[in-house]
Enzyme design. Structure first.
Site, PDB file in Angstrom:
ATOM      1  N   ASP A 226      36.194  -3.477  11.532  1.00 36.33           N
ATOM      2  CA  ASP A 226      35.518  -3.120  12.578  1.00 36.33           C
ATOM      3  C   ASP A 226      35.192  -3.388  14.219  1.00 36.33           C
ATOM      4  O   ASP A 226      35.254  -4.927  14.082  1.00 36.33           O
ATOM      5  CB  ASP A 226      34.078  -2.865  12.063  1.00 36.33           C
TER       6      ASP A 226
ATOM      7  N   GLU B 249      33.607   2.189  20.944  1.00 37.41           N
ATOM      8  CA  GLU B 249      34.196   3.220  22.099  1.00 37.41           C
ATOM      9  C   GLU B 249      34.393   4.627  21.306  1.00 37.41           C
ATOM     10  O   GLU B 249      33.760   5.789  21.565  1.00 37.41           O
ATOM     11  CB  GLU B 249      36.178   2.831  21.717  1.00 37.41           C
TER      12      GLU B 249
ATOM     13  N   ARG C 198      43.246 -15.667  18.612  1.00 40.28           N
ATOM     14  CA  ARG C 198      44.156 -15.511  19.532  1.00 40.28           C
ATOM     15  C   ARG C 198      43.003 -16.073  20.793  1.00 40.28           C
ATOM     16  O   ARG C 198      43.391 -16.869  21.810  1.00 40.28           O
ATOM     17  CB  ARG C 198      44.960 -14.375  19.651  1.00 40.28           C
ATOM     18  N   TYR C 199      41.957 -15.139  20.624  1.00 41.91           N
ATOM     19  CA  TYR C 199      40.425 -15.117  22.216  1.00 41.91           C
ATOM     20  C   TYR C 199      39.708 -15.822  22.028  1.00 41.91           C
ATOM     21  O   TYR C 199      38.357 -15.494  22.277  1.00 41.91           O
ATOM     22  CB  TYR C 199      41.280 -13.916  22.852  1.00 41.91           C
TER      23      TYR C 199
ATOM     24  N   HIS D 188      45.012   1.252  18.647  1.00 38.17           N
ATOM     25  CA  HIS D 188      45.037   1.253  19.908  1.00 38.17           C
ATOM     26  C   HIS D 188      46.075   1.393  21.418  1.00 38.17           C
ATOM     27  O   HIS D 188      46.984   0.910  20.765  1.00 38.17           O
ATOM     28  CB  HIS D 188      44.853  -0.248  20.104  1.00 38.17           C
TER      29      HIS D 188
ATOM     30  N   LEU E 217      50.250 -10.422  26.112  1.00 40.59           N
ATOM     31  CA  LEU E 217      49.397  -9.266  26.514  1.00 40.59           C
ATOM     32  C   LEU E 217      49.094  -8.461  27.598  1.00 40.59           C
ATOM     33  O   LEU E 217      49.811  -7.812  27.904  1.00 40.59           O
ATOM     34  CB  LEU E 217      48.098  -9.301  26.056  1.00 40.59           C
TER      35      LEU E 217
ATOM     36  N   MET F  18      43.100 -11.364  16.111  1.00 43.33           N
ATOM     37  CA  MET F  18      42.080 -11.459  18.236  1.00 43.33           C
ATOM     38  C   MET F  18      41.972 -12.226  18.170  1.00 43.33           C
ATOM     39  O   MET F  18      41.712 -13.099  19.282  1.00 43.33           O
ATOM     40  CB  MET F  18      43.226  -9.956  19.331  1.00 43.33           C
TER      41      MET F  18
ATOM     42  N   GLU G  89      36.503  -1.312  19.368  1.00 40.32           N
ATOM     43  CA  GLU G  89      36.929  -0.096  19.999  1.00 40.32           C
ATOM     44  C   GLU G  89      36.530   0.905  18.801  1.00 40.32           C
ATOM     45  O   GLU G  89      36.514   1.665  18.981  1.00 40.32           O
ATOM     46  CB  GLU G  89      38.505  -0.726  19.625  1.00 40.32           C
TER      47      GLU G  89
ATOM     48  N   LEU H 149      41.767 -13.225  26.763  1.00 39.00           N
ATOM     49  CA  LEU H 149      42.365 -12.469  27.019  1.00 39.00           C
ATOM     50  C   LEU H 149      43.755 -11.792  28.076  1.00 39.00           C
ATOM     51  O   LEU H 149      44.566 -12.124  27.731  1.00 39.00           O
ATOM     52  CB  LEU H 149      41.103 -11.683  26.710  1.00 39.00           C
TER      53      LEU H 149
END
Ligand SMILES: C=CC1=C(C)c2cc3[nH]c(cc4nc(cc5[nH]c(cc1n2)c(C)c5CCC(=O)O)C(CCC(=O)O)=C4C)c(C)c3C=C
Ligand code: FES
Ligand SMILES: [Fe+2]
Length: 384
Positions: free
Chosen positions: A307, A314, A131-132, A230, A64, A42, A310, A58
């Site tokens: 890494d 998080e 992707r983003y 996730h 998604l 991503m 998240e 995204l």
């Protein structure tokens, strides 16, 4: 001599767990030129000014987050509203996502190993297609064309397949290929999942063992292992997405490798928005376990290879720091661990030896899928 027949390969192959073959094809033979290996992921913003575009792409991705007819407009609005908060998160982890740095390192080191393990398909040239975030799929494909690549492997960096992650990346690759390479001069094959690959499993197990050493020997076997992945919206789970089962397969394989010496659970993090998501949530579980008196817990990020926000935000800042308990820790991410780089090379080597265009599992669409792009991109890759 075929590598399959060399004593070294005879020793290595039984360790690998094949996930089955789709149509077998041409791909184990070298075309003479370099073999391109494209790590799909991503991506993430490398710096703060890239956050808004990252979020826009995204939320604009209907694979998604399906937002219907006004996807693009809604994506612009949500990205604009969300940017300040997410910028703060990236600032708090050092000003950007490390995913590009790690992906480029992994690609480079993996190719070095492959050049000696598989001289028939050398030289191997590593690419990253996000992707983003940059480098986006289109930019990477242009670069590959400039480099004269004729044979390429799309290698997902999500070990467990989800239509919202690997599926989305492959749909994007197919769309960009159709535009930039209409005569299909590049022949593709796909590594679509590798959730129980022995090298991946052993690396996770090693990182857990390393973390367990930080506990006093008297409590070590009482430490609870909380594997955290996730989460997925329940709408995606109910569509028949394979991800929850494949994440569970990784967890079970790692626990087998560790001889089930510790108690464990699989929990889910990073849900976004008000809809129902797969639980139990990682944050709730940590709070609840600590309340019950279980103060020795290792969080293990199990569904991502480096890494990212998240783990660094998080898990480390929102959950572990907030818990204010010394015994709550996190296993390191796979990042540049030499065992992990070996595992990446081994996944590709196995794929080259099999000569299949994709795993057998890739051929099956979700029972509830109504998207034309899924069947088109599947057809494209499976017919190579
Ligand atoms: C295996 C990993 C991931 C799955 C599955 C996944 C599904 C998924 N994600 C969203 C929405 C968002 N994800 C966001 C960030 C983000 N997602 C993953 C991984 C998976 N997502 C990562 C590693 C990251 C962080 C990237 C980084 O820079 O470090 C975000 C943006 C952050 C935010 O706004 O909170 C959103 C939104 C959905 C809806 C979904 C399944 C359908
Ligand atoms: S959503 Fe799973 S195949 Fe289309
Ligand atoms: Fe996500």
């Amino acid at each position: 001599m075929s590598l399959l027949r060399s004593p070294r390969m005879a020793l290595r192959l039984p360790m690998l767990q094949t996930q089955g073959l789709a149509t077998s094809a041409h791909l184990s033979k070298s075309s003479g030129g370099p073999t391109g290996i494209v790590l799909l992921n991503m991506g993430g913003p490398s710096s703060i000014p890239e956050v808004r575009d990252f979020l826009y792409r995204l939320f604009a991705d209907g694979d998604l987050i399906p937002l219907g007819r006004y996807q693009e407009q809604l994506a612009r609005f949500i990205a604009w509203r969300r940017t300040p908060r997410i910028e703060r998160h990236y600032e708090e982890i050092g000003g950007g996502s490390p995913i590009r740095k790690w992906s480029e390192y992994q690609a480079r080191e993996m190719c070095k190993r492959l050049d000696s393990l598989s001289p028939e398909t050398a030289p191997h040239k590593g690419y990253v297609a996000f992707r983003y975030a940059k480098p986006l799929t289109e930019e990477t494909l242009k670069q590959m064309q400039q480099d004269g690549i004729k044979r390429a492997i799309a290698f997902t960096q999500y070990p467990q397949y989800s239509c919202s992650t690997t599926g989305s990346s492959l749909n994007e690759l197919w769309k960009v290929t159709r535009k930039l390479d209409p005569d299909a001069e590049i022949k593709w094959s796909v590594i679509d999942r590798w959730s129980t690959h022995s090298g991946l499993v052993k690396t996770f197990a090693q990182l857990i063992k390393d973390k367990l050493k930080e506990y006093d020997a008297s409590v070590r076997n009482k430490v609870i292992l909380l594997f955290s992945a996730h989460s997925l919206p329940m709408s995606v789970v109910n569509r028949g997405d394979p991800y929850p089962a494949e994440v569970a397969a990784t967890v079970y394989s790692v626990m087998s490798e560790l001889k089930f010496n510790n108690q464990y659970r699989l929990v889910w993090q990073s849900q976004v928005g008000p809809s129902a998501w797969l639980g139990a949530q990682t944050s709730d579980t940590v709070k609840s376990l600590v309340k019950q008196g279980h103060t020795n817990i290792i969080l293990v990020p199990i569904a991502f290879t480096s890494d990212h926000i998240e783990t660094l935000h998080e898990l480390d800042l929102e959950i572990i720091k907030e818990a204010k308990v010394d015994g709550v820790k996190r296993a390191e991410s796979l990042n540049g661990h030499p065992m992990f780089i070996d595992a990446l090379a081994d996944v590709v080597l196995h794929h080259l030896k099999e000569g299949a265009v994709a795993s057998n599992q890739y051929a099956l669409q979700c029972a509830m899928c109504t998207k034309e792009v899924c069947s088109n991109s599947r057809q494209f890759f499976l017919s190579q």
